[in-house]
Design a protein around this motif. Sequence first.
Motif, short mmCIF file in Angstrom:
data_model
loop_
_atom_site.label_atom_id
_atom_site.label_comp_id
_atom_site.label_asym_id
_atom_site.label_seq_id
_atom_site.Cartn_x
_atom_site.Cartn_y
_atom_site.Cartn_z
N LEU A 1 49.99 -24.33 80.07
CA LEU A 1 48.97 -24.58 81.09
C LEU A 1 47.67 -23.96 80.62
O LEU A 1 47.64 -22.77 80.27
N THR A 2 46.60 -24.74 80.56
CA THR A 2 45.28 -24.21 80.23
C THR A 2 44.35 -24.48 81.41
O THR A 2 44.41 -25.55 82.03
N LEU A 3 43.51 -23.51 81.70
CA LEU A 3 42.59 -23.60 82.84
C LEU A 3 41.18 -23.30 82.36
O LEU A 3 40.97 -22.34 81.63
N LYS A 4 40.22 -24.10 82.80
CA LYS A 4 38.82 -23.89 82.45
C LYS A 4 38.16 -23.16 83.62
O LYS A 4 38.21 -23.62 84.76
N THR A 5 37.52 -22.01 83.32
CA THR A 5 36.95 -21.19 84.38
C THR A 5 35.74 -20.42 83.88
O THR A 5 35.29 -20.62 82.75
N ARG A 6 35.22 -19.56 84.75
CA ARG A 6 34.13 -18.66 84.39
C ARG A 6 34.66 -17.24 84.27
O ARG A 6 35.64 -16.88 84.91
N GLU A 7 33.99 -16.44 83.50
CA GLU A 7 34.40 -15.05 83.30
C GLU A 7 34.56 -14.32 84.64
O GLU A 7 35.48 -13.52 84.81
N ASP A 8 33.68 -14.61 85.60
CA ASP A 8 33.73 -13.97 86.91
C ASP A 8 35.06 -14.17 87.64
O ASP A 8 35.40 -13.39 88.52
N PHE A 9 35.78 -15.24 87.31
CA PHE A 9 37.00 -15.57 88.04
C PHE A 9 38.27 -15.23 87.27
O PHE A 9 39.37 -15.46 87.78
N VAL A 10 38.15 -14.69 86.08
CA VAL A 10 39.33 -14.42 85.26
C VAL A 10 40.29 -13.45 85.95
O VAL A 10 41.50 -13.68 86.00
N GLU A 11 39.78 -12.37 86.52
CA GLU A 11 40.66 -11.38 87.17
C GLU A 11 41.38 -11.98 88.37
O GLU A 11 42.59 -11.78 88.55
#
Length: 124
Positions: free
Chosen positions: A61-71
């Motif tokens: 599973l790969t997810l595209k996101t922003r650094e702000d939402f990693v945690e």
Amino acid sequence: MSKSVDDLRIVSVTCPDEATALAIARLAVERRLAACANIVPGVRTVYRWMGEISEDSEVLLTLKTREDFVESLYTAIVATHPYQQPAIEVTALADAGRGVAAWIRAETGGEDSTALPKSFKPVE
């Protein structure tokens, strides 16, 4: 030419089956923690765990996101995933095609999605 992608991340995690990957993917996209998810079945994993070499069929599973939402995404994955210790990897996005960076930010709450052209659809 691509837009700056300094704040964009790819989060990857192996799952025991497609149902688990789909549950995590839907949760992440519904909560706007990720713009999209790719589910890749048929992954063969060889690893050492608790002193023994194991081999399993898994789903990537790969997810595209922003650094702000990693945690927050990490927390959601751990809460949903059946593994004792899921292998979660975070990678900086090296580049993005025209419009993809804006789309990821828009779908994760970072930019107004109405700023995207009506016909915009990212091509994976």
